[in-house]
Design an enzyme around this catalytic site. Structure first.
Site, short mmCIF file in Angstrom:
data_model
loop_
_atom_site.label_atom_id
_atom_site.label_comp_id
_atom_site.label_asym_id
_atom_site.label_seq_id
_atom_site.Cartn_x
_atom_site.Cartn_y
_atom_site.Cartn_z
N PRO A 52 18.70 6.59 -71.31
CA PRO A 52 18.52 5.66 -70.19
C PRO A 52 19.80 5.55 -69.36
CG PRO A 52 17.80 4.69 -72.28
CD PRO A 52 18.54 5.94 -72.61
N GLY A 93 23.15 4.20 -67.88
CA GLY A 93 24.18 3.29 -68.35
C GLY A 93 24.54 3.42 -69.81
N THR A 94 23.99 4.41 -70.52
CA THR A 94 24.26 4.51 -71.95
C THR A 94 25.52 5.32 -72.27
OG1 THR A 94 22.68 6.35 -72.01
CG2 THR A 94 21.88 4.19 -72.68
N GLY A 95 26.13 5.95 -71.28
CA GLY A 95 27.40 6.63 -71.52
C GLY A 95 27.35 8.14 -71.46
N LYS A 96 26.36 8.73 -70.79
CA LYS A 96 26.27 10.19 -70.73
C LYS A 96 27.44 10.78 -69.93
CE LYS A 96 22.18 9.94 -68.89
NZ LYS A 96 22.02 8.47 -68.97
N HIS A 156 7.53 -27.72 -68.27
CA HIS A 156 7.12 -26.31 -68.40
C HIS A 156 8.02 -25.58 -69.39
CE1 HIS A 156 5.24 -22.57 -66.75
NE2 HIS A 156 6.38 -22.05 -67.20
N GLU A 157 9.34 -25.71 -69.21
CA GLU A 157 10.26 -25.03 -70.11
C GLU A 157 10.24 -25.64 -71.50
OE1 GLU A 157 11.54 -22.24 -69.30
OE2 GLU A 157 10.84 -22.41 -67.23
N ASP A 191 3.95 -15.59 -66.45
CA ASP A 191 3.54 -15.75 -67.86
C ASP A 191 2.14 -15.18 -68.08
OD1 ASP A 191 5.94 -17.07 -68.35
OD2 ASP A 191 5.08 -19.04 -67.89
#
EC number: 3.4.24.-
Length: 638
Positions: free
Chosen positions: A210, A212-215, A431-432, A510
């Protein structure tokens, strides 16, 4: 500006100045030195015009060979005109005629240039300037960093010695991928140890994962560790608007690599040039396919490329051409996935270097709070925390800044300028509180980290749960049902407190989440008792990859109706469970909502303290209440 940039700027200015001088010189030479047009007449005609008073002035020029020419200003057809006459030797009669008619007479010698002089004065300066311009353009074209006219040349950056200042010590959290690439570097440095066992150097390594994983970070670390020339280029740099440029650049890149072997070639975002050939609604892209064909040939074609290791990175391996992925081209495919808890902790330690952290900062706790974060996310998180600390004029980064940075990264900045009425604040609080109450009372559900009614991004309030990454991406049927129950907790709380007529649109996302989970349980995960362990409906694929032109429904209308019934049953069961918990714990719901109105934000520890000091009714362990048949707006297509 660097000295190199200044030199380039002055060189460009000199080019433009020289071009302007050339144009001015040419214009002066061919336009400015033209003699005035003169009408040539006979000697007798001149005498006649003098006697008629049409001539006002006569200039006699004497050439070095003794020839004389008279240039007279005469009036012809009522217009002043210069006329030219070849004169016989001057006689007193000619002079007397001019004087008698009041004509001004002047005599001057003519200094004629030779043929060589005329050629030099006419062409020498323009030719000299054009030659200077030509050599200047050649020098600029072949200068360092200039690709003005070399469209077919490779634009790869070359490092003959490590310049990235990044090593494998700066890469954390992806130990397996680091091991694979460290082995490639070791092969280049100590090839005898491998060749003694009959091992061959791998042709290519494809880094998949994916964003941003550091490739790319891994590739930069390889450049810092390899000790061999390192060529780096992006896949998008091969293809231009000119036909044939891509293939030419591939050839030039590998030609340079062969001259510097052993070496490493890194192609970032290879999916820009390595997509499947002839795929999609619009057919093939001839230029890109030609570039890909050339790349395939260079990597493993009739001529070998011994000593060249190709490292490529992509986050879209599904779109790559099959010929590119076969062994012999990319022998290894290394998956660079999102880090687990230990990996996140190591990444946080790396990015915490150089930052002043206060004593209350717990990186281990932060690593547990951020499941699913990539290395880039964690780096951005600590950077946001440092920016917040600087904004608040602090000398250290505390846990408060880090917590705020987590919320900011996940949901956006707080909207402190949005004023909420007491009615709206109370509604959002209930709600929360409904989400938080249901999530706290369900067995084996994710612990609550924080509940807030401060709006962030598109949300009016948020309830943060702390999911665990110990299950390696596996989710049970019970947990999926709990997820639907928690998602419906907010809508149920609104209905219980304010009545069915006062429910709001705040539960829209939701309901979408609930419908998506229920439909996946029925059609993908085989979690429906009535339909059994079957997967229904073909999955959508990107139609521009040539995999699917349209989605195909592989079940009957009766099965479709049964799917809808099962989805509604699962949603109704979750709705019934949430209703039971909120109705039986109404006093606890009120306490949580009142505390939210007062403080706007409560953390998980305070919420748990409120629950521990209250009477709580849990769901019955064995039998559940009868399902409620309620009209619900469920998006069955979600």
């Amino acid at each position: 500006m660097s000295q190199k940039g200044k030199n380039k700027k002055w060189r460009s200015a000199g080019l433009y100045a020289l071009l302007a001088i050339v144009l001015i010189s040419l214009a002066t030479t061919f336009l400015g030195n033209r003699p005035p047009e003169r009408l040539e007449i006979s000697y007798s005609d001149l005498i006649s015009r003098v006697e008629r008073g049409e001539v006002s002035k006569v200039l006699v020029e004497t050439a070095p060979d003794g020839r004389q020419v008279a240039i007279a200003e005469a009036e012809i057809n009522n217009r002043a005109t210069q006329v030219q006459v070849n004169l016989p030797p001057l006689t007193p009669e000619f002079e007397n005629t001019l004087v008698a008619n009041g004509v001004e007479l002047a005599v001057r010698p003519v200094q004629e240039e030779g043929l060589l002089g005329r050629i030099l004065s006419t062409f020498f300066l323009p030719v000299l300037l054009l030659l200077g311009l030509f050599f200047l353009l050649r020098r600029a074209q072949n200068g360092p960093g200039s690709q003005a006219l070399n469209f077919g040349k490779s634009r790869a950056r070359v490092q003959m010695e490590p310049k990235t200042q990044i090593t494998f010590n700066d890469v954390a959290g992806i130990d397996q991928a680091k091991l694979e690439l460290a082995e490639v570097v070791d092969f280049l440095k100590n090839s005898e140890r491998f060749t003694a066992l009959g091992a061959k150097i791998p042709r290519g390594v494809l880094l998949v994962g994916p964003p941003g994983t550091g490739k790319t970070l891994l590739a930069r670390a390889v450049a810092g560790e390899a000790g061999v020339p390192f060529f780096s280029i992006s896949g998008s740099e091969f293809v231009e608007m000119f036909v044939g440029v891509g293939a030419s650049r591939v050839r030039d890149l590998f030609e340079q690599a062969k001259q510097n072997a052993p070496c490493i070639v890194f192609i970032d975002e290879i999916d820009a040039v390595g997509r499947q050939r002839g795929a999609g609604l619009g057919g093939g892209n001839d230029e890109r396919e030609q570039t890909l064909n050339q790349l395939l040939t260079e990597m493993d074609g009739f001529e070998g490329n011994s000593g060249i290791i190709v490292i490529a990175a992509t986050n879209r391996p599904d779109v790559l051409d099959a010929a590119l992925l076969r062994p012999g081209r990319f022998d290894r495919q290394v998956t660079v996935d999102r880090p687990d808890f230990q990996g996140r902790l190591e990444i946080l330690k790396v990015h915490a270097r150089g930052k002043t952290l206060s004593a209350d900062v717990d990186l281990e706790k932060l690593a547990r709070r951020t499941p699913g974060f990539t290395g880039a996310d964690l780096a951005n998180l600590l950077n946001e925390a440092a920016i917040l600390a600087a904004r608040r004029n602090l000398t250290e980064i505390s846990m408060d800044e880090i917590n705020d940075a987590v919320d900011r990264v996940l949901a956006g900045p707080e909207k402190k300028d949005r004023l909420m009425s007491e009615r709206r604040k109370e509604l959002v609080a209930y709600h929360e509180a409904g989400h938080a109450l249901v999530g706290s009372l369900l067995p084996n559900y994710d612990p609550i980290q924080k509940v807030t009614i401060i709006p962030r991004g598109q949300a009016g309030g948020l309830t943060w749960f702390m999911p665990s990454d110990d299950d390696m991406g596996l989710t049970t049927r019970a947990h999926l049902k709990n997820m639907m129950t928690v998602a419906l907790g907010g809508r149920v709380a609104e209905e219980v407190v304010y009545g069915e007529s006062e429910i709001t649109t705040g539960a829209a996302s939701d309901l979408q989440q609930v419908a998506r989970i229920a439909r996946n349980m029925v059609t993908r995960f085989g979690m429906s008792d009535r339909l059994g362990n079957v997967a229904l409906g073909r999955q959508y694929a990107n139609i521009f990859l040539g995999r699917e032109i349209a989605a195909e429904r592989d079940f009957s209308e009766e099965t479709a109706a049964l799917i809808d019934e099962e989805v509604r049953r699962l949603v109704n069961e979750a709705y019934q469970r949430a209703t039971y918990l909120i109705r039986e714990n109404r006093a606890l719901l009120d306490r949580i909502a009142r505390r939210l109105v007062e403080a706007e934000t409560i953390d998980g520890e305070e919420l748990q303290a409120i629950i521990d000091n209250s009477e709580v009714v849990m769901l019955p362990p064995e039998e559940e209440p009868e399902p409620l048949t309620l009209p619900m707006a469920v998006n069955a297509g979600a």
